[in-house]
Design an enzyme around this catalytic site. Sequence first.
Site, PDB file in Angstrom:
ATOM      1  CE  LYS A 139      -2.358  -0.868   3.730  1.00  0.00           C
ATOM      2  NZ  LYS A 139      -2.549  -2.125   4.407  1.00  0.00           N
TER       3      LYS A 139
HETATM    4  N1  LIG Z   1       2.577  -8.350  -1.608  1.00  0.00           N
HETATM    5  C1  LIG Z   1       1.902  -9.149  -0.807  1.00  0.00           C
HETATM    6  N2  LIG Z   1       1.744 -10.437  -1.132  1.00  0.00           N
HETATM    7  C2  LIG Z   1       1.033 -11.282  -0.334  1.00  0.00           C
HETATM    8  N3  LIG Z   1       0.458 -10.906   0.837  1.00  0.00           N
HETATM    9  C3  LIG Z   1       0.594  -9.617   1.205  1.00  0.00           C
HETATM   10  C4  LIG Z   1       1.320  -8.665   0.406  1.00  0.00           C
HETATM   11  N4  LIG Z   1       1.274  -7.469   1.033  1.00  0.00           N
HETATM   12  C5  LIG Z   1       0.563  -7.657   2.166  1.00  0.00           C
HETATM   13  N5  LIG Z   1       0.163  -8.930   2.276  1.00  0.00           N
HETATM   14  C6  LIG Z   1      -0.573  -9.565   3.379  1.00  0.00           C
HETATM   15  O1  LIG Z   1      -1.879  -9.040   3.430  1.00  0.00           O
HETATM   16  C7  LIG Z   1      -2.297  -8.900   4.783  1.00  0.00           C
HETATM   17  C8  LIG Z   1      -2.715  -7.471   5.029  1.00  0.00           C
HETATM   18  O2  LIG Z   1      -1.600  -6.638   4.797  1.00  0.00           O
HETATM   19  P1  LIG Z   1      -1.529  -5.102   5.080  1.00  0.00           P
HETATM   20  O3  LIG Z   1      -2.862  -4.493   5.160  1.00  0.00           O
HETATM   21  O4  LIG Z   1      -0.636  -4.879   6.217  1.00  0.00           O
HETATM   22  O5  LIG Z   1      -0.885  -4.624   3.700  1.00  0.00           O
HETATM   23  P2  LIG Z   1       0.546  -4.124   3.345  1.00  0.00           P
HETATM   24  O6  LIG Z   1       0.550  -3.825   1.889  1.00  0.00           O
HETATM   25  O7  LIG Z   1       1.566  -5.093   3.852  1.00  0.00           O
HETATM   26  O8  LIG Z   1       0.612  -2.782   4.130  1.00  0.00           O
HETATM   27  P3  LIG Z   1       1.768  -1.778   4.289  1.00  0.00           P
HETATM   28  O9  LIG Z   1       2.737  -1.966   3.149  1.00  0.00           O
HETATM   29  O10 LIG Z   1       1.069  -0.488   4.241  1.00  0.00           O
HETATM   30  O11 LIG Z   1       2.341  -2.127   5.603  1.00  0.00           O
HETATM   31  C9  LIG Z   1      -1.116  -9.334   5.640  1.00  0.00           C
HETATM   32  O12 LIG Z   1      -1.287 -10.672   6.014  1.00  0.00           O
HETATM   33  C10 LIG Z   1       0.049  -9.205   4.721  1.00  0.00           C
HETATM   34  O13 LIG Z   1       1.075 -10.096   5.078  1.00  0.00           O
END
Ligand SMILES: Nc1ncnc2c1ncn2[C@@H]1O[C@H](COP(=O)(O)OP(=O)(O)OP(=O)(O)O)[C@@H](O)[C@H]1O
Length: 494
Positions: free
Chosen positions: A277
Site C-alpha cells: 500500500k
Molecule cells: N505483496 C503481498 N503479497 C502477499 N500478501 C501480502 C502482500 N502485502 C501484504 N500482504 C498480506 O496481506 C495482509 C494485510 O496486509 P496489510 O494491510 O498490512 O498490507 P501491506 O501492503 O503489507 O501494508 P503496508 O505496506 O502499508 O504495511 C497481511 O497478512 C500481509 O502479510
Amino acid sequence: MLGCVLRKMCWKRTGARRGVCTRQPAPRVRFAPSPTGFLHLGGLRTALYNYLFAKQRGGAFILRLEDTDRARLLPGAADAIEDMLEWAGVPPDESSRRGGDYGPYVQSERLPLYSQTAAALLQTGHAYYCFCSNQRLDLLKREAQRSGHVPRYDNRCRRLQPEQVQQRLAQGVPAVVRFKLASGAEPFQDMVFGWTRHEVAAVEGDPIILKADGFPTYHLASVVDDHHMRVSHVLRGSEWLISTAKHLQLFRALGWTPPAYAHLPLLLNRDGSKLSKRQGDIFIQRFREQGVLPETLLDLVTHAGSGFDNNRIGRRLEELVCEFNISKITTHSALLDLDKLHEFNRVHLQRRIEDEEKCAVLRDELRQRVLHTHGSQISDRAVLEPLYIQRVLELRKGHVCSLRELLNHMHAYLWIRPRVTRQQLQEVSAEAENIAAAVIQLVASGGSFESTEHLNTELKLIASRLKHTKYSGMMRVLRLALSAQQELVNDEGF
Ligand SMILES: Nc1ncnc2c1ncn2[C@@H]1O[C@H](COP(=O)(O)OP(=O)(O)OP(=O)(O)O)[C@@H](O)[C@H]1O
C-alpha cells in the site's frame, strides 16, 4: 469435484497433513489488513487463500481491521477494503459490517483488552515499563549504525527496581510497555515453511507491546485478538515469519494455545519489491474501474503463486475452493504478471456472456456504460434494446477483453451514427456513391443477412458490376461508411 469432496472428508476426519486420526473442528481464519491504504493484489491473494482454506473445511473467514497505527490511517480505507472483498466474491463471514460473536472487529475498539493483557504480563513479570526517551533510543540507534551493528534496544529498563518504576509513573514520565523476550528459540512448524526456528532475543531488543498513547503494537494486538477471536489458523504474508517466534513467546507467557501458522509467499512487483500500500500499488478498485472482472483477478493472483496441483487458466471461485491445496504452497515469492490480465479477462468475460444469468447483468451494465459514454449522440434508441446489446456481446465475445473496450472509439459505430463525409468515401473509391446506392438497395430489398456466406455472395455480385473498384476496395468503402474506421477493428485491451 470428487477430489474436492474427498479433500473435505479427509480434512475433517484426519489431521490432513500430519495424518493424525482426529476429527478437526471447522477452522477460523482471519484476514487482518491495516486500513492505511486500499486493498492491493498482494492483500487480495492473502485474503483469498484464507477464504479458500476456511471454505474448503466449512470454517469461518474473519475480517479484522488492524488500525493501531494511527498516524497512517487513511479515511475510507476500512470500508473500501471490505467493499473490495465483497466485490471480489470473497466476503467475510464475520466483520464489523457483518457482525459476529467475537467483535468488535476493529482493533481501536478493543483497547481495554490490550491494556488488560499488558497489565497481566506486567503482573507476571513477563513485561516491564520502559521510560527511555526517543532521544536515548535515537542515540542507541546511531551508535549501533556507527559501529556497524543492527540497531536494537538494550533492554535497560528491565533492570529498574519496582520503586524506581513507581516513582516515574507517579511523576507522569511517559512510558511504554515492553515484553521480555526469553532467550533460546523454540522451533515451530509452519504449514508452508516447515520447521522454523528464530532466535529472536539474540537479534532484537525487547519489543514494545503497548505504546505511550495506550495503543498496542501489532505483536500484542494480533496475539490477543487471535486468542479471543478463537482463530485456529493464521495465514499471513511471509514478512511476518520472523515475528512468529515473538508471538509464540507471548502466547506462552499468557498461558494460551497458539494457532497454527502458515506464512504465504508474497506477490512481488517485476522489480522484485513487495506489492504494498505504501507504494500506492495496484489497487483492486483501479482494476474494477477498468472493467477487470473479479474472477480474473482471483485467477491472476492464484496463477502467480502456488497452492494448486496445476496452473491452469480460467478457474472459477468454486473451482478455486475445490482445488486449493495448502500443502502445494511453495516458500518462494511470486512475480505478478500483469500481461496475463487481458487474456484472463477475455476468458472470463466470454464465460459470463455464455451464462444466461450473468449475461443479463452484463447487458444492463453495458447499457449503462453506453448511455454514459454516448448519451445524447445516440440517434437510434434500438441500440439500447437488450436484444441488440446481446447480439453485440455474442459477436464480440472472445475478441474483447472488457466491456469498456466496447465503448472505445473503435467500437463507437455500434452505438452512434459514424461521422464520415462524402469526400472521405470518395477518396477511397471514386465509385463510393454507386457502392452505397447498391448496398442500400440490397438492404431495402429485404435481402437475407442471416448467413455471412449469403451476404458475401450478394456483396461480391455488387463488386463485379463496378468498373474501377475491386471487392477489397468496395469493402473499404463500406467499412468506412459503417464504422468510420479505415482499418479492421482491432481489440486493444483495457
Ligand atoms: N505483496 C503481498 N503479497 C502477499 N500478501 C501480502 C502482500 N502485502 C501484504 N500482504 C498480506 O496481506 C495482509 C494485510 O496486509 P496489510 O494491510 O498490512 O498490507 P501491506 O501492503 O503489507 O501494508 P503496508 O505496506 O502499508 O504495511 C497481511 O497478512 C500481509 O502479510
